[in-house]
Design an enzyme around this catalytic site. Structure first.
Site: not given
Ligand SMILES: Cc1cc2nc3c(=O)[nH]c(=O)nc-3n(C[C@H](O)[C@H](O)[C@H](O)COP(=O)(O)OP(=O)(O)OC[C@H]3O[C@@H](n4cnc5c(N)ncnc54)[C@H](O)[C@@H]3O)c2cc1C
Length: 285
Positions: A162, A210, A281
Site C-alpha cells: 500500500r 479495509c 490504510e
Molecule cells: C468495497 C471496497 C473494496 C476495496 N477493496 C480493496 C482491495 O481489495 N485492495 C485494495 O488495495 N484496496 C481496496 N479498497 C480501497 C480503495 O479502493 C483503494 O485504496 C484504491 O486504490 C483507491 O483508489 P481511488 O481512486 O478511489 O483513490 P482515492 O480514494 O480517490 O485517493 C486515494 C489517494 O490517492 C491519491 N490519488 C488518487 N488519484 C490520484 C492521481 N490521479 N494522482 C495523484 N494522486 C492520486 C489521493 O490524493 C489519495 O491520497 C476497497 C475499497 C472499497 C470501498
C-alpha cells in the site's frame, strides 16, 4: 464558474466524492477529463492547497471545509494493443480488470471489484488475492507541480505494501501503461475473485474498504479486530462491519469525527489485547 473548458464548482460537498459518503465542502472542485485540464486546474489554483482524488474509495474527507481546490481525475481513455494497455488515471480500475480478463489478458484480474480509479490504485499500490498494482505496471505519466509532464518507468519508482513513490510527491498521475500476458483462463479467475468479494465484503454498505493495513503476513487486521469482539461496535453513525471486521461502514449519517473516534477505539483495544498497533490504510484528508 467557467475556466477554459472546465467548470469550477464552489462549496461542493465532498461526501459526494467518497464511497464513504462523508465529508464537508470543498471551497473549489473541478472534474478534469484531459491532461490539459489537469494542467490548467493546477495553474488556476496558484497558491491554494490542491488535492487530487480519484473515486474517493480510500479517502475519509474531514467534516471541516477543504480550503483549496479538489481535482477529481476523470481521464478515462483505454487503448489495448496486444498485451500492452494504456489507460487514463481516471478510468475505473475494476472495469479495467474485467475488460482485460474478458480479452484473455492476465495480470489485473484482482482489480475487478476494487472501486478505484487507475490513478488511485497506482498511488496506493492497491492489491488483492496476493497481487499488487505495481506487478504488471510498465510506466506512468505524471504531471509535476512545475507543470512539466514526466514519464516514469516502473524501475524509477518505489512500491511496497500500500505504498508508492507518489505518496511523497505533489502532482497528478495522468495515465499508465500495463504489460499483461495472454492467458485464456483469465476470465474464469477474475469471475472467481468477484464471487469471493461478494461472499466476504459488505458491498451494500458505504465504506472505504479495509480501514487498517495488515500488520504482517501472519496477522490480518480483520481477524485481530474480530478477536477483540469489536464486530458491530459503533460510534455515532460509524460501525465496525458485522461481515468483515476491517471495514468501517457508514450506517447512519456518520461524520468523519465518528470514524476517527472509532478508529482510535479499535487501535486502543487491539493494542491492549494483542500488543499490535494497527496502522490505518485509509487516507484522512
Ligand atoms: C468495497 C471496497 C473494496 C476495496 N477493496 C480493496 C482491495 O481489495 N485492495 C485494495 O488495495 N484496496 C481496496 N479498497 C480501497 C480503495 O479502493 C483503494 O485504496 C484504491 O486504490 C483507491 O483508489 P481511488 O481512486 O478511489 O483513490 P482515492 O480514494 O480517490 O485517493 C486515494 C489517494 O490517492 C491519491 N490519488 C488518487 N488519484 C490520484 C492521481 N490521479 N494522482 C495523484 N494522486 C492520486 C489521493 O490524493 C489519495 O491520497 C476497497 C475499497 C472499497 C470501498
Amino acid at each position: 464558474m467557467r475556466f477554459s473548458t472546465m467548470y469550477i464548482k464552489e462549496n461542493t460537498p465532498l461526501s459526494d466524492f467518497s464511497t464513504f459518503g462523508i465529508g464537508g465542502p470543498a471551497r473549489y472542485l473541478v472534474e478534469v477529463k484531459t491532461v490539459d485540464e489537469v494542467s490548467e486546474a493546477f495553474a488556476w489554483a496558484r497558491d491554494l492547497p490542491v488535492l487530487v482524488v480519484g473515486n474517493g474509495s480510500n479517502t475519509l474527507f474531514s467534516d471541516d471545509p477543504f480550503p483549496g481546490l479538489v481535482i477529481v481525475n476523470r481521464i478515462g481513455f483505454c487503448k489495448i494493443e496486444g498485451t500492452l494497455v494504456e489507460v487514463g488515471a481516471g478510468h475505473s480500475f475494476s472495469l479495467l480488470g474485467i475488460h482485460t480478463a474478458r480479452k484473455g489478458l492476465s495480470g489485473l484480474e484482482f482489480a475487478s471489484g476494487i472501486p478505484a480509479t487507475v490513478g488511485g490504485a497506482i498511488f496506493m499500490n492497491a492489491g488483492a488475492n496476493g497481487k499488487e498494482t505495481c506487478e504488471c505496471l510498465h510506466s506512468v505519466a505524471y504531471l509535476l507541480e512545475t507543470g512539466e509532464v514526466r514519464q516514469y518507468l516502473k524501475s524509477e519508482l518505489e512500491f511496497g505494501y500500500r505504498h508508492s513513490s507518489f505518496q511523497s510527491m505533489k502532482g497528478c498521475i495522468l495515465s499508465a501503461v500495463f504489460l499483461l500476458s495472454e492467458n485464456p483462463a483469465a476470465r474464469k479467475a477474475q469471475l472467481a475473485i468477484v464471487e469471493r468479494r461478494i461472499q466476504t465484503q459488505p458491498l451494500k454498505d458505504k465504506s472505504v474498504g479495509c480501514i487498517f493495513q495488515n500488520p504482517s503476513k501472519e496477522f490480518s487486521a480483520g481477524a485481530l479486530i474480530d478477536q477483540c469482539g469489536l464486530k458491530g461496535h459503533s460510534v455515532g453513525g460509524a460501525k465496525v462491519s458485522e461481515i468483515h471486521a476491517n471495514f468501517i461502514v457508514n450506517h447512519n449519517r456518520a461524520t468523519a469525527r465518528d470514524v476517527i473516534e472509532l478508529i482510535r477505539q479499535i487501535r486502543e483495544k487491539v493494542k491492549e489485547k494483542t500488543g499490535i498497533l494497527l496502522e490505518p490504510e485509509v487516507r484522512i484528508r
